[in-house]
Design an enzyme around this catalytic site. Structure first.
Site, PDB file in Angstrom:
ATOM      1  N   SER A 187       0.814  -1.222   0.000  1.00 29.95           N
ATOM      2  CA  SER A 187       0.000   0.000   0.000  1.00 29.95           C
ATOM      3  C   SER A 187       0.846   1.271   0.000  1.00 29.95           C
ATOM      4  O   SER A 187       1.982   1.281   0.459  1.00 29.95           O
ATOM      5  CB  SER A 187      -0.980  -0.027   1.180  1.00 29.95           C
ATOM      6  OG  SER A 187      -0.309  -0.210   2.393  1.00 29.95           O
ATOM      7  N   GLY A 265       0.359   2.449  -5.717  1.00 32.07           N
ATOM      8  CA  GLY A 265       1.563   3.255  -5.506  1.00 32.07           C
ATOM      9  C   GLY A 265       2.032   3.797  -6.833  1.00 32.07           C
ATOM     10  O   GLY A 265       1.229   3.975  -7.762  1.00 32.07           O
ATOM     11  N   SER A 266       3.326   4.022  -6.936  1.00 30.23           N
ATOM     12  CA  SER A 266       3.822   4.693  -8.145  1.00 30.23           C
ATOM     13  C   SER A 266       3.959   3.715  -9.312  1.00 30.23           C
ATOM     14  O   SER A 266       4.146   2.510  -9.134  1.00 30.23           O
ATOM     15  CB  SER A 266       5.164   5.350  -7.847  1.00 30.23           C
ATOM     16  OG  SER A 266       6.106   4.357  -7.507  1.00 30.23           O
ATOM     17  N   VAL A 269       7.416   1.716  -9.380  1.00 27.49           N
ATOM     18  CA  VAL A 269       7.527   0.560  -8.475  1.00 27.49           C
ATOM     19  C   VAL A 269       6.689  -0.596  -9.015  1.00 27.49           C
ATOM     20  O   VAL A 269       7.125  -1.745  -9.048  1.00 27.49           O
ATOM     21  CB  VAL A 269       7.110   0.938  -7.030  1.00 27.49           C
ATOM     22  CG1 VAL A 269       6.949  -0.307  -6.169  1.00 27.49           C
ATOM     23  CG2 VAL A 269       8.142   1.867  -6.407  1.00 27.49           C
ATOM     24  N   GLU A 293      -2.946  -0.136  -9.042  1.00 28.38           N
ATOM     25  CA  GLU A 293      -3.420   1.215  -9.356  1.00 28.38           C
ATOM     26  C   GLU A 293      -2.257   2.150  -9.090  1.00 28.38           C
ATOM     27  O   GLU A 293      -1.685   2.141  -7.998  1.00 28.38           O
ATOM     28  CB  GLU A 293      -4.626   1.579  -8.485  1.00 28.38           C
ATOM     29  CG  GLU A 293      -5.862   0.713  -8.791  1.00 28.38           C
ATOM     30  CD  GLU A 293      -6.280   0.708 -10.250  1.00 28.38           C
ATOM     31  OE1 GLU A 293      -6.029   1.717 -10.953  1.00 28.38           O
ATOM     32  OE2 GLU A 293      -6.822  -0.301 -10.718  1.00 28.38           O
ATOM     33  N   CYS A 327      -3.697  10.472  -5.972  1.00 28.50           N
ATOM     34  CA  CYS A 327      -3.435  10.019  -7.345  1.00 28.50           C
ATOM     35  C   CYS A 327      -4.389  10.730  -8.300  1.00 28.50           C
ATOM     36  O   CYS A 327      -4.109  10.897  -9.468  1.00 28.50           O
ATOM     37  CB  CYS A 327      -3.611   8.514  -7.428  1.00 28.50           C
ATOM     38  SG  CYS A 327      -5.153   7.994  -6.700  1.00 28.50           S
ATOM     39  N   GLU A 425       4.032  13.317 -13.242  1.00 26.58           N
ATOM     40  CA  GLU A 425       3.353  13.350 -11.939  1.00 26.58           C
ATOM     41  C   GLU A 425       4.286  14.005 -10.903  1.00 26.58           C
ATOM     42  O   GLU A 425       5.451  13.648 -10.790  1.00 26.58           O
ATOM     43  CB  GLU A 425       2.997  11.928 -11.471  1.00 26.58           C
ATOM     44  CG  GLU A 425       2.218  11.951 -10.165  1.00 26.58           C
ATOM     45  CD  GLU A 425       1.815  10.564  -9.654  1.00 26.58           C
ATOM     46  OE1 GLU A 425       2.692   9.705  -9.512  1.00 26.58           O
ATOM     47  OE2 GLU A 425       0.614  10.360  -9.382  1.00 26.58           O
TER      48      GLU A 425
END
Ligand code: NAD
Length: 543
Positions: A187, A265-266, A269, A293, A327, A425
């Protein structure tokens, strides 16, 4: 004995207001004072047992980074192995429990969170993640409660999908089997609800999970583990293994029992994890389900007909709530040149009125960004814009990390539609604006669609219905969550299932049946009550 529990039809948890003098405000503030007056020790939780590794890191308050809330223990290779073993032991009974029995526990967790645990989880979110009370309430309380109440309902719906026909003398059915192995839930720092949902959604479907929370938000996650236990979630179903992603991740993903990844997360990753799994694909017992996501570069396209007050409010809330660390946060806006003067005047006045500081002071709209690494990365983007020839700073631009990681609500105006901060981003309180000629509406639609790799959220603001329709079609693939005359943030479970495509993720829509379907592997069963006893078919008979 048959289970008497039926899954209740959920409704969204009402949002508490926390107005001046309200009892809920007093009670939450008392809890925040209590939590911030001590330093706790946070263990791993493996098979229901607390495990301390001695390899600790700190949970701090981003708005007062010298203030330590907790020391948390970090998992290494040995603890990952222990967690996998504990999960497999729990799997033996948990995977066989009927959905209704599992759902009953989820409804209990939701009710405890809506009641006695609400203040603790909200206060922990405010303190460790630097969220104002409203942002904490809609995330840590309401959204997590909704996930816990709606997912059982969706799971029941899913189970009701059975084959259409069972011609005599057969009976056909489909069984939703939990995955063989465990699910790795990873997470991000920015939503307590996502932290709670990533391990619990697969577990609802009968799976077991290893949960690795983000290091900068371990504190609220620790209380969620306590809540799960109090509600009766059996030991080993969710194992809590905080630690460094780069260490814990590979150890977990090397296991042949990895059956799924539930990640938020990103993008970088997630892509690294997918690659790791791909490189090890021959080692797994089953093909791991990969659900992620990830990042966003969320747009606002204003049409010349827009209600300007609504636009300004959407910009301020969309870009700066929770310091832009959503996000879904609005981070690029396209505004017609013809209305800019009016919009600008109101927008500057509104941004100027924003107060920033400690979330315990309820008059603050903004608080601090999460940690030093975020502070440095966001300020680097701001400096880039300050030094660029094709951009100017309209609001903010200042930052100060002397006490907390504070960054002013920053607006960049650029005449380059592909300026770096229009494409990448930033994940901070930075909105970039590009002014377009309203005669170029169609070209601008193409520009919005093609400017960034992401496709998470976006909004079109317009009073002209034809323009809205045109935008809806032209931007079909530009956002997984598309808003008309509303800011692009604030998705609600049961109302706007959430997720994006392209570089923004696998779009499996958290808080919906379409997410839950990823956590089961179907078995089709055909039963024949009168099986044939002769291999010959009638066509073989002689004339
Ligand atoms: P991050 O990618 O830095 O970290 C996410 C998690 O991955 C953390 O728990 C981290 O420790 C872990 N991790 C890091 N390296 C790992 C590895 N090699 N193996 C396994 N795990 C590893 O993201 P963050 O900074 O916590 O969150 C911000 C990002 O999350 C933004 O990009 C944002 O857009 C995205 N986000 C997306 C959504 C969505 O629904 N699309 C929601 C919230 C946040």
């Amino acid at each position: 004995m048959t289970n008497q529990f039926t899954i209740p039809k959920p409704v969204n948890e009402p949002i508490k207001v926390y107005g001046p003098g309200s009892p809920e405000k007093a009670s939450l503030q008392a809890k925040a004072d209590e939590l911030s007056s001590k330093v706790i020790d946070i263990p791993l939780v493996i098979g229901g047992e607390e495990v301390r590794t001695g390899n600790t890191a700190q949970c701090v308050m981003p708005h007062d980074h010298g203030h330590i809330l907790a020391n948390f223990h970090q998992a290494g290779e040995k603890e990952v192995e222990m967690a996998i073993n504990a999960s497999q032991e729990a799997w033996q009974s948990w995977s066989k429990k009927p959905l209704e029995e599992r759902a009953e526990i989820y409804v209990k967790i939701a009710n405890l969170l809506a009641g006695p645990w609400r203040d603790t989880i909200n206060a922990a979110t405010m303190l460790n993640m630097s969220k104002n009370v409203f942002q904490a309430e809609i995330d840590a309380a309401c959204e997590l409660i909704d996930f816990l109440r709606f997912n059982p309902w969706y799971a029941q719906e899913l189970a009701s999908h059975q084959p259409m026909y069972s011609p005599e003398p057969t009976k056909n059915s489909v069984e939703l089997r939990p995955l063989e192995g465990f699910v790795f839930a990873v997470s991000p720092f920015n939503f307590t609800s996502i932290g709670g949902n990533l391990p619990s959604a697969p577990a609802l479907m009968g799976n077991v999970a290893l949960w690795k929370p983000a290091s900068s938000a371990v504190y609220p996650a620790h209380f969620i583990m306590q809540l799960f236990k109090e509600a009766g979630l059996p030991d080993g179903v969710i194992n809590f293994i905080p630690g460094r992603g780069s260490q814990v991740g590979p150890n977990v993903m090397n296991s042949p029992l990895l059956a799924g990844v539930h990640f938020t997360g990103s993008t970088a990753v997630f892509q690294g994890m997918w690659k790791h799994i791909g490189e090890n694909i021959q080692n797994y017992k089953t093909y791991p389900r990969i659900v992620g996501e990830t990042g966003g570069k969320d747009f606002c396209l204003a049409h010349e007909s827009v209600n300007k007050d609504a636009l300004v409010t959407a910009m301020v809330r969309g870009a700066f709530e929770y310091q832009g660390q959503k996000c879904s946060a609005m981070s690029r806006a396209y505004i017609p040149t013809t209305i800019w003067d009016d919009v600008k005047e109101k927008y500057l006045a509104e941004v100027d009125s924003i107060k920033m500081g400690d979330p315990k002071d309820f008059t603050n709209f903004m608080n601090a960004v999460i940690d030093r690494s975020a502070f440095e990365s966001i300020s680097e983007f701001i400096d880039f814009a300050k030094n660029a020839d094709d951009a100017e700073i309209l609001t903010g631009g200042g930052y100060d990390d002397s006490k907390g990681f504070f960054i002013e609500p920053t607006t960049i105006l650029t005449d380059n539609p592909k300026f770096r901060t229009m494409c990448e981003e930033i994940f901070g309180p930075v909105l970039t604006i590009y002014l377009y000629d309203p005669d170029n509406w169609k070209e601008t639609l193409k520009l919005v669609d093609s400017t960034s790799d992401y496709a998470l959220t976006g909004c079109v603001m317009s009073e002209d219905k034809d323009a809205v329709e045109e935008a809806k079609i032209a931007l079909t693939y530009s956002a997984g969550n598309f808003y008309i005359n509303d800011k692009p943030t604030g998705a609600v479970v049961g109302q706007q299932p959430f997720g994006g495509s392209r570089a923004s993720g696998t779009n499996d829509k958290a808080g919906s049946m379409f997410n839950l379907v990823r956590w089961v592997s179907q078995r089709t069963i055909k039963e024949n009550f009168d099986p044939p006893t002769d291999y010959r078919y009638p066509f073989m008979d002689e004339d």
